[in-house]
Enzyme design. Structure first.
Site, PDB file in Angstrom:
ATOM      1  N   ARG A 107      -2.451  -1.976  -3.656  1.00  0.00           N
ATOM      2  CA  ARG A 107      -3.649  -1.166  -3.488  1.00  0.00           C
ATOM      3  C   ARG A 107      -3.545   0.047  -4.406  1.00  0.00           C
ATOM      4  O   ARG A 107      -2.546   0.772  -4.383  1.00  0.00           O
ATOM      5  CB  ARG A 107      -3.782  -0.691  -2.042  1.00  0.00           C
TER       6      ARG A 107
ATOM      7  N   GLU B 280      -8.154  -5.503   5.033  1.00  0.00           N
ATOM      8  CA  GLU B 280      -8.017  -5.106   3.640  1.00  0.00           C
ATOM      9  C   GLU B 280      -6.831  -5.793   2.971  1.00  0.00           C
ATOM     10  O   GLU B 280      -6.891  -6.137   1.787  1.00  0.00           O
ATOM     11  CB  GLU B 280      -7.891  -3.587   3.548  1.00  0.00           C
TER      12      GLU B 280
ATOM     13  N   ARG C 222     -12.993  15.109   7.675  1.00  0.00           N
ATOM     14  CA  ARG C 222     -13.787  15.446   6.487  1.00  0.00           C
ATOM     15  C   ARG C 222     -15.223  15.736   6.881  1.00  0.00           C
ATOM     16  O   ARG C 222     -15.791  15.056   7.737  1.00  0.00           O
ATOM     17  CB  ARG C 222     -13.760  14.315   5.463  1.00  0.00           C
TER      18      ARG C 222
ATOM     19  N   LYS D 107       3.075   0.790   3.334  1.00  0.00           N
ATOM     20  CA  LYS D 107       2.717  -0.283   4.260  1.00  0.00           C
ATOM     21  C   LYS D 107       2.822  -1.603   3.502  1.00  0.00           C
ATOM     22  O   LYS D 107       2.505  -1.667   2.320  1.00  0.00           O
ATOM     23  CB  LYS D 107       1.293  -0.099   4.781  1.00  0.00           C
TER      24      LYS D 107
ATOM     25  N   ASN E  54       0.876  -1.173   0.000  1.00  0.00           N
ATOM     26  CA  ASN E  54       0.000   0.000   0.000  1.00  0.00           C
ATOM     27  C   ASN E  54       0.913   1.223   0.000  1.00  0.00           C
ATOM     28  O   ASN E  54       1.396   1.649   1.046  1.00  0.00           O
ATOM     29  CB  ASN E  54      -0.906  -0.014   1.233  1.00  0.00           C
TER      30      ASN E  54
ATOM     31  N   GLY F 298     -11.389   8.003   8.209  1.00  0.00           N
ATOM     32  CA  GLY F 298     -12.288   8.077   7.063  1.00  0.00           C
ATOM     33  C   GLY F 298     -13.454   7.150   7.337  1.00  0.00           C
ATOM     34  O   GLY F 298     -13.294   6.132   8.010  1.00  0.00           O
TER      35      GLY F 298
ATOM     36  N   ARG G 168     -11.849   8.449  20.679  1.00  0.00           N
ATOM     37  CA  ARG G 168     -11.569   8.152  22.089  1.00  0.00           C
ATOM     38  C   ARG G 168     -11.496   9.433  22.906  1.00  0.00           C
ATOM     39  O   ARG G 168     -12.032   9.514  24.020  1.00  0.00           O
ATOM     40  CB  ARG G 168     -10.263   7.362  22.213  1.00  0.00           C
TER      41      ARG G 168
ATOM     42  N   GLY H  35     -13.609   4.735  10.488  1.00  0.00           N
ATOM     43  CA  GLY H  35     -12.277   5.039  10.970  1.00  0.00           C
ATOM     44  C   GLY H  35     -12.118   6.549  10.929  1.00  0.00           C
ATOM     45  O   GLY H  35     -13.096   7.284  11.064  1.00  0.00           O
TER      46      GLY H  35
ATOM     47  N   ASP I  70     -10.037  12.214  17.101  1.00  0.00           N
ATOM     48  CA  ASP I  70      -9.915  10.887  17.695  1.00  0.00           C
ATOM     49  C   ASP I  70     -11.161  10.629  18.542  1.00  0.00           C
ATOM     50  O   ASP I  70     -11.400  11.328  19.529  1.00  0.00           O
ATOM     51  CB  ASP I  70      -8.657  10.817  18.562  1.00  0.00           C
TER      52      ASP I  70
ATOM     53  N   HIS J 262     -12.945   2.710  -0.090  1.00  0.00           N
ATOM     54  CA  HIS J 262     -12.887   1.660   0.941  1.00  0.00           C
ATOM     55  C   HIS J 262     -13.434   0.335   0.403  1.00  0.00           C
ATOM     56  O   HIS J 262     -13.929  -0.503   1.157  1.00  0.00           O
ATOM     57  CB  HIS J 262     -13.693   2.047   2.194  1.00  0.00           C
TER      58      HIS J 262
ATOM     59  N   GLU K  93     -15.200  -0.861  15.330  1.00  0.00           N
ATOM     60  CA  GLU K  93     -14.828  -2.062  16.073  1.00  0.00           C
ATOM     61  C   GLU K  93     -14.659  -1.804  17.567  1.00  0.00           C
ATOM     62  O   GLU K  93     -14.765  -2.737  18.373  1.00  0.00           O
ATOM     63  CB  GLU K  93     -13.524  -2.638  15.504  1.00  0.00           C
TER      64      GLU K  93
END
Length: 378
Positions: free
Chosen positions: A72, A360, A220, A15, A8, A191, A263, A189, A261, A161, A312
């Site tokens: 990707r 993914e 966004r 990655k 990726n 995104g 959290r 996420g 974030d 995605h 998740e």
């Protein structure tokens, strides 16, 4: 067992994951490409670092056990509607699509070109983020603007995605023993996107021509009255680049409350912070609205699947987003939800609710092997 290296290549990072079937043999990331002090001045140096890390882990890039490399690629336009064996002609066509994804496709291409130089003997496959959504109908894909102009400039809904939505929709249908069922996927996420999937085919998705449309995201804005852009330019005196930055990098949760974030937002929410409360309410309201819309698109729903970092891990988002939908057969069990079970709906609920970790890279590896198998048979 065949081994596939998944790459990726982003604008500032690469990655990678090496897989043998579903087993992860090695993975990592080379980031800050081109930055001062970074070990990787460009994608060529980054891929050489990947090769070194793989060799250090006992999996040299020159290993004869390596079957293929899967890449990707963010945007396939209407040209690429399935994973595709990379050739010079394919590279040229991906280059032609750069105007649709100017930040992503050039980086994806850089990774492809370097990997082909390092292993010119290996088959390499492009797996497109947009491909899974190529099955949406013209009614779902078409914007109500001048048709000739839209066709000339390739303005339409593409969706993103796609590898995540493909993987999660299939796993969610399996989890409720309805492999040909109707699934709403909520990929949440930084995104975020939603999709309506029937019998493995995407019927609609929330992201549009770009990843800006749809759900509220980390930075966004998601859905916005188009006239806001004109107002910002004419009355706010902002340039197109400033507006682009505002909506893509300083919008969403960050724009609403200063934190992208979830959290951190939830901690502030528990402390009674009014800005966090508003941001969280806007986020969940948009989610609930899309669930209702995609319920209507599908007609019936077998399972709603949450995935991605927020999907998740945030039981509060899951609970709040689906609250009040009992009349549609959507009922979340609070104990299962807080515990993070795979199925978090109540017994007997008409619509099951699942938490499905996305993968993914595994999906890209699977699609890569399918292309290789198809090519060998042909």
């Amino acid at each position: 067992m065949s081994r596939v290296l998944v790459l990726n290549s982003g604008s500032s990072s690469v990655k990678y994951r090496l897989l043998s079937g579903a087993e992860r043999l090695a993975s990592g990331m080379v980031d800050r490409i081109g930055e001062a002090g970074s070990p990787a001045a460009d994608h060529g140096a980054a891929l050489k670092t990947v090769a070194t890390e793989l060799a250090d882990a006992g999996f040299g890039l020159d290993s004869p056990e390596l079957t293929a490399i899967g890449h990707r690629v963010v945007h396939g336009g209407t040209t690429f509607t399935e994973p595709t064996l990379i050739t010079e002609e394919v590279i040229k066509k991906i280059e032609e699509l750069v105007p649709l994804a100017p930040l992503h496709n050039p980086a994806n291409l850089a990774g492809i070109e370097v990997a082909r130089r390092l292993r010119p003997d290996l088959p390499q496959v492009a797996v497109f983020d947009t491909a899974f959504h190529s099955t949406i109908s013209p009614a779902a894909a078409t914007y109500a603007i001048d048709r000739e102009l839209a066709e000339r400039l390739s303005i339409r809904r593409y969706g993103f995605h796609g590898t995540s939505h493909a993987y999660v929709s299939r796993e969610a249908a399996r989890a409720v023993d309805r492999p040909m069922g109707n699934v709403i996927v909520l990929h949440l996420g930084n995104g975020a996107s939603a999709s309506a999937v029937s019998a493995g085919r995407c019927l609609d998705t929330s992201m549009g021509m770009t990843p800006l449309e749809g759900l509220v995201m980390g930075t966004r804005s998601g859905d916005l009255d188009p006239a806001v852009v004109l107002y910002l330019e004419r009355t706010g005196g902002m340039s197109p680049d400033e507006i682009d930055t505002l909506l893509n990098r300083h919008g969403g949760m960050l724009g609403l409350c200063g934190d992208n974030d979830m959290r951190a937002v939830e901690k502030r929410l528990a402390a009674g912070d009014p800005d966090a409360q508003l941001a969280f309410s806007v986020y969940c309201h948009r989610l609930r609205k899309y669930v209702g819309a995609y319920y209507a698109v599908l007609g019936t729903v077998d399972v709603i699947a949450f995935t991605g970092g927020v999907g998740e891990n945030s039981s509060l988002v899951r609970e709040t987003a689906l609250a009040g939908l009992e009349a549609l057969g959507i009922v979340v069990d609070p104990v299962r939800n807080r515990r993070g079970d795979r199925l978090i709906s109540t017994d007997g609920a008409a619509v099951r609710v699942a938490v499905i970790p996305t993968d993914e890279e595994l999906e890209i590896a699977r699609q890569t092997l399918e292309v290789i198998s198809r090519t060998n048979r042909g």
